[in-house]
Design a protein around this motif. Sequence first.
Motif, PDB file in Angstrom:
ATOM      1  N   ALA A 106      92.478  19.737  17.407  1.00 47.37           N
ATOM      2  CA  ALA A 106      93.290  20.741  18.314  1.00 47.37           C
ATOM      3  C   ALA A 106      92.395  22.412  17.050  1.00 47.37           C
ATOM      4  O   ALA A 106      92.095  23.369  17.711  1.00 47.37           O
ATOM      5  CB  ALA A 106      94.923  21.465  17.472  1.00 47.37           C
ATOM      6  N   PHE A 107      91.781  22.219  16.713  1.00 47.04           N
ATOM      7  CA  PHE A 107      90.690  23.589  15.591  1.00 47.04           C
ATOM      8  C   PHE A 107      89.546  23.474  16.144  1.00 47.04           C
ATOM      9  O   PHE A 107      88.666  24.688  16.705  1.00 47.04           O
ATOM     10  CB  PHE A 107      90.646  23.143  14.302  1.00 47.04           C
ATOM     11  CG  PHE A 107      90.126  24.792  13.343  1.00 47.04           C
ATOM     12  CD1 PHE A 107      90.910  25.508  13.660  1.00 47.04           C
ATOM     13  CD2 PHE A 107      89.125  25.086  13.481  1.00 47.04           C
ATOM     14  CE1 PHE A 107      90.819  26.811  12.910  1.00 47.04           C
ATOM     15  CE2 PHE A 107      88.099  25.502  12.542  1.00 47.04           C
ATOM     16  CZ  PHE A 107      88.985  27.069  12.610  1.00 47.04           C
ATOM     17  N   GLY A 139      98.109  11.692  10.919  1.00 45.81           N
ATOM     18  CA  GLY A 139      97.556  11.571  12.712  1.00 45.81           C
ATOM     19  C   GLY A 139      97.853  13.500  12.653  1.00 45.81           C
ATOM     20  O   GLY A 139      96.913  13.957  13.026  1.00 45.81           O
ATOM     21  N   LEU A 140      98.599  14.429  11.159  1.00 44.82           N
ATOM     22  CA  LEU A 140      98.384  15.768  11.558  1.00 44.82           C
ATOM     23  C   LEU A 140      97.065  15.849  11.394  1.00 44.82           C
ATOM     24  O   LEU A 140      96.250  17.171  11.853  1.00 44.82           O
ATOM     25  CB  LEU A 140      99.099  16.344  10.190  1.00 44.82           C
ATOM     26  CG  LEU A 140      98.983  17.992  10.454  1.00 44.82           C
ATOM     27  CD1 LEU A 140     100.209  18.214  11.461  1.00 44.82           C
ATOM     28  CD2 LEU A 140      99.834  17.888   8.776  1.00 44.82           C
ATOM     29  N   VAL A 141      96.186  15.139  10.406  1.00 43.21           N
ATOM     30  CA  VAL A 141      94.747  15.371  10.167  1.00 43.21           C
ATOM     31  C   VAL A 141      93.822  15.205  11.206  1.00 43.21           C
ATOM     32  O   VAL A 141      92.794  16.392  11.914  1.00 43.21           O
ATOM     33  CB  VAL A 141      94.087  15.050   9.043  1.00 43.21           C
ATOM     34  CG1 VAL A 141      92.080  14.894   8.985  1.00 43.21           C
ATOM     35  CG2 VAL A 141      95.123  15.443   7.278  1.00 43.21           C
ATOM     36  N   TRP A 149      94.548  15.371  14.499  1.00 45.17           N
ATOM     37  CA  TRP A 149      95.490  16.607  15.508  1.00 45.17           C
ATOM     38  C   TRP A 149      95.294  17.804  15.530  1.00 45.17           C
ATOM     39  O   TRP A 149      94.841  18.069  15.691  1.00 45.17           O
ATOM     40  CB  TRP A 149      97.115  16.468  15.505  1.00 45.17           C
ATOM     41  CG  TRP A 149      97.652  15.089  16.561  1.00 45.17           C
ATOM     42  CD1 TRP A 149      98.698  14.124  15.652  1.00 45.17           C
ATOM     43  CD2 TRP A 149      97.552  14.759  17.667  1.00 45.17           C
ATOM     44  NE1 TRP A 149      98.975  13.438  16.652  1.00 45.17           N
ATOM     45  CE2 TRP A 149      98.388  13.944  18.270  1.00 45.17           C
ATOM     46  CE3 TRP A 149      97.129  15.559  19.118  1.00 45.17           C
ATOM     47  CZ2 TRP A 149      97.641  13.204  19.311  1.00 45.17           C
ATOM     48  CZ3 TRP A 149      96.689  14.687  19.884  1.00 45.17           C
ATOM     49  CH2 TRP A 149      97.622  13.624  20.111  1.00 45.17           C
ATOM     50  N   MET A 150      94.938  18.530  14.223  1.00 44.10           N
ATOM     51  CA  MET A 150      94.876  19.832  13.810  1.00 44.10           C
ATOM     52  C   MET A 150      93.030  20.246  14.048  1.00 44.10           C
ATOM     53  O   MET A 150      92.469  20.941  13.998  1.00 44.10           O
ATOM     54  CB  MET A 150      94.597  19.333  12.209  1.00 44.10           C
ATOM     55  CG  MET A 150      94.444  20.601  11.096  1.00 44.10           C
ATOM     56  SD  MET A 150      94.941  22.095  11.769  1.00 44.10           S
ATOM     57  CE  MET A 150      93.569  23.315  11.564  1.00 44.10           C
ATOM     58  N   THR A 151      92.069  18.797  13.135  1.00 41.95           N
ATOM     59  CA  THR A 151      90.724  18.541  13.857  1.00 41.95           C
ATOM     60  C   THR A 151      90.112  18.744  15.109  1.00 41.95           C
ATOM     61  O   THR A 151      89.796  19.831  15.857  1.00 41.95           O
ATOM     62  CB  THR A 151      90.081  17.398  13.200  1.00 41.95           C
ATOM     63  OG1 THR A 151      90.705  16.834  11.931  1.00 41.95           O
ATOM     64  CG2 THR A 151      88.374  17.520  13.474  1.00 41.95           C
TER      65      THR A 151
END
Lengths: 164, 362
Positions: free
Chosen positions: A17-18, A9-11, A13-15
């Motif tokens: 968001a970035f 999930g973090l990956v 969301w990070m993608t």
Amino acid sequence: MSLINPGFGLVIWMTLAFLVLLFILGKFAWKPIMAALKEREDSIENALLAAEKAQQAMHELKAGNEKLMLEAQIERDTILKEARKLKDSILNDAREKSAMEAKNILHNAREQITSDKNAALAEIKSTIASYSIDIAEKILREELKDKSRQMTYAEKLLKETSLN
Amino acid sequence: MGLIALILFSISYLGIAQHSLDSEVDGMEEWQEEIAQEEFKAGDMIIEHITDAYEWHIITLGHTHITVPLPVMLYDKGEFHFFMSSALHHNHGNHMGYFVSKEGFNSGKLVRKEASGEEVRPTLDFSFTKNVMAIFFSMFLLGWIFISVANSYKKRKGKAPKGLQSLLEPIILFVRDDIARSSIGEKRYERYTPFLLTIFFFILINNLLGIIPFFPGGANITGNIGVTGVLAAFTFIITTYSANKNYWVHIVNAPGVPWWLKIPVPLMPIVEIMGVFTKPFVLMVRLFANMSAGHIIILGFVSLIFIFGEISQGLGYGVSIVSVGFSIFMDVLEILVAFIQAYVFTLLSALYFGMATEEAHH
């Protein structure tokens, strides 16, 4: 181990968001900032170039002025030289002319004097001649006042003449 | 606007947290006892602090945890599950069979028990975790800072920078001139500058926020391998996408290398191809390891206080003086490291872009 176990999930969301961050900053931050920085750099560069140009122009102006001054100096010198020459020649001319005039005047004076002297001498001569004739007439009148004396004198003259 | 929304969002969650605490009195007693019996384990505490979490723990007062509950989103066995992390009772509870694993490779992650007793992660775990929230927070912070700076550039056109603008301008110019331009070259650097600026400031602000020990800082984002992996993947994708013919020729048939290193055994091409992947891998590991290591050391010093405190209270107070001193020293060092790591990541990315777009010089 959980340290090196990335969360799915973090990956995601990070993608997401970035990407959003990249888009937002790219469009609303970096673009105007970069443009403004470039514009300012350009304007600074232009100002520097203009200043350099102005300096060069001033240098040229200064060099031109110096040249002009040098030319003026040279011209002044030549004018002065010519003036001096002219003065000398004028003076010489005047001197020569005056000398000649003086000579002429002297000559004329001498001639005048000679002619005057001659006239005076001629007058004196004629005056003396007329005086001598008068005196001789007076003496003869005195001598031949009485008859005796006339006779004696005539005889004497006759004697002298006959002897000759 | 966004920032205000985020603040409202977090405040409303705080409210929920308080509320959920009241309604969970029965569940609380269990783990309160658990906590009382628990002795201080430095390793667990440190790992807990530097890894991601399903809720954002702010402070523990006595036996009351004050946390920001965050949404948990799972896709498992063809079903979507959505619940708040408060349902997990601060990692001690169980919701619909899902609980936070305590040990093994999946420790700290949400798992369910298989019939065999094995812990299995759900198929997809989209949970809006502590780090995700911290990423969004830093994202809004970055957006707010740089859009306001961009506006002041528009407002003060052609004038000298002022305030925040003058603080950030040297850094922006440094990234543009000393990282992008010098590594990529005069011709193409402008295409990559936005990305390089974004990763530089993203890493920097998260490094700095990571040093701040309380909410909304303290999330170890740049010390999370998932986050650094995504950043490195961006560098890798951009490098590969913008690579020209010359770059691939260098990989397959590196000039200036003796022929027997390429034929019959293609040793150099293998090394070069490995290099294509190790470069971003190293980017990922370097940032993750550096930031995590710094946090681990600081947390280690703090742990010393509690370890000695357990032996005797006086000893704990005595050690605290030394520990706090060392922690301050490490914090200062971390600030330096925050800048260095942001610089190194950005510089290396720029160098890779430069390599990928370099023209063949014969």
